[in-house]
Write a protein that holds these residues in place. Sequence first.
Motif: not given
Length: 555
Positions: A548-553, A537-538, A542-546, A199-204
């Motif tokens: 830690c680097g996890v955004f690219s993953a 984390c905001p 992730c798209e508003h922070c970036k 998945g993606g975003g903040r939903r499990l």
Amino acid sequence: MSEQSGSDFFYLGRQQPRVPERGGRLPVALAFPGPERFAMSGLGWQAVYRMLATRPDFAVERFFLEDSHGAGPVSADSDAPLSDFPCIALSLTFEEEFAAVLRALEAAGVPVHSVDRPDWPLVLAGGPLAWLNPTPIAPCVDLFWVGEAEAGLVEIMERMRHAALAGRPKQEFLREVAADPGVWVPGVSPTPVRRAIAGGGRRLDDPAYSCFISGKAEFADMLLLEVNRGCPYGCRFCAAGFIYRPPRHAELEDLKTIVQAANPPKVGLVGTALTDWPQLMDFLSWLKERGTKFSLSSIRADGVTPDFLKFLRHSGLRTITLALEAPSRRLRKAANKRLREEDFLNAVRLCSEYTVNHLKIYCIVGWPGETDEDYEELGRFLVDIQRAREEGKGKRSKGLELITLSLSQLVPKPWTPFQWAPMATEEHLDAVVARIKVMAKPLRGLKISADSPFGARLQGYLSRSGPEVFDFLLAAARLGGWRKALRETGADFSSVLDHERGEHEAFPWEVVDPGVGREHLWREWQRYKEERNTPPCPPEGCEHCKLCGVFSATP
């Protein structure tokens, strides 16, 4: 939520799975390194069982390796020996499990070195260690699944089925999948292998849950249910807070669907920051209305309010767990643990006021740079806790009757800012635990429990080493003990643990990439030493922070 999550695939009480016919199916030995009671309370292992056993292409049977007691492991479902299965799938959570795996393979007559198994069976390993540091056991494993099972494991297993049933060589299959996302075939796959994330975003989207609800489980007769995965706070000691990014919450309706399908006597909520879940009270109220008991894992002190605690007590909850984490305010700040002492003491006061029977407090010792002053402050804070308990009790005959302070030792884990840190010696850790016990002795109703410093150092040694420790693992498996293996092999914990690592030093675990950038972790290690906080984390994602680097993953 996926289709499988909404199924009624549950086994209650003494119910057991039907042994599947093998015709046209890939026989899979799903092996848990520990005893059955722990497997029945292991969410990751059960999630993989559910994913594979609900599909018609696999004949999955369960193995509990520590229950074999030195004999050749046999299936809990059919008594079939482990060596009968072309796929042996391992769920690895704790480094100490490595020896149990090797001992079971040898007892089953399966060669422990992958080079001695040129053809089937294929040994596959997944779980948290596969994307934390899989290298100590890499000489044994043919294929590691690096990441979340929901993110493609079944597809790899489908391809394995086609290869095995077609009689194709194992090595041909391994070469075919070696470059696939989430796959590490030691010595073949290009590295680092980026973790696979669902998945993606903040939903499990597919929260893990128990499919076995049994009196045999460590948490008896309880449906364990994953509320969130990951944590926004970035406490610098916590591997889960870094490798399970981005933090995600389950949806209320998804969890209700699982509970309705299982209809368990009790639900255990599992997560790293339960009180951060916006729908927590709605879900707990729904459980109470339907008459389902529940329990909570550790909650944040600032989430303990009078209304919340009153609700918990009226629902029958008798034990609360809070994390103090470090012995002093200075170390908590350095660790990036956001905790106001007044919030913690207020939580203790409320627990006593609402007659919580047992308060468990977690505290970590052995921090880099800790001093006597940090433990002197802890001694004063224990007195403050005792005072808060008495204040909450007031003039009533009963209040908070028992407080357990559980001490664990800091193990500097890979993929945390502490991967560069030295670890405290066993002598230092023994002295700290003894000192805290002396401080607590005059305080009535306060009990101290402590993990083994040797066990912590062992875990540190294994978690920070590479394949060079495989002979040590094999000695522990064959001799039946870690201390015996230490004497036999002359393994040197201090050479791995007792010095600070250099900024650019290469680490064996960097064959995998959980997504968090090395530069970010180094920056966080420097901030620990400077006792500086980093924002969590905001909520926007992730798209508003970036940072830690996890955004690219993420997708």
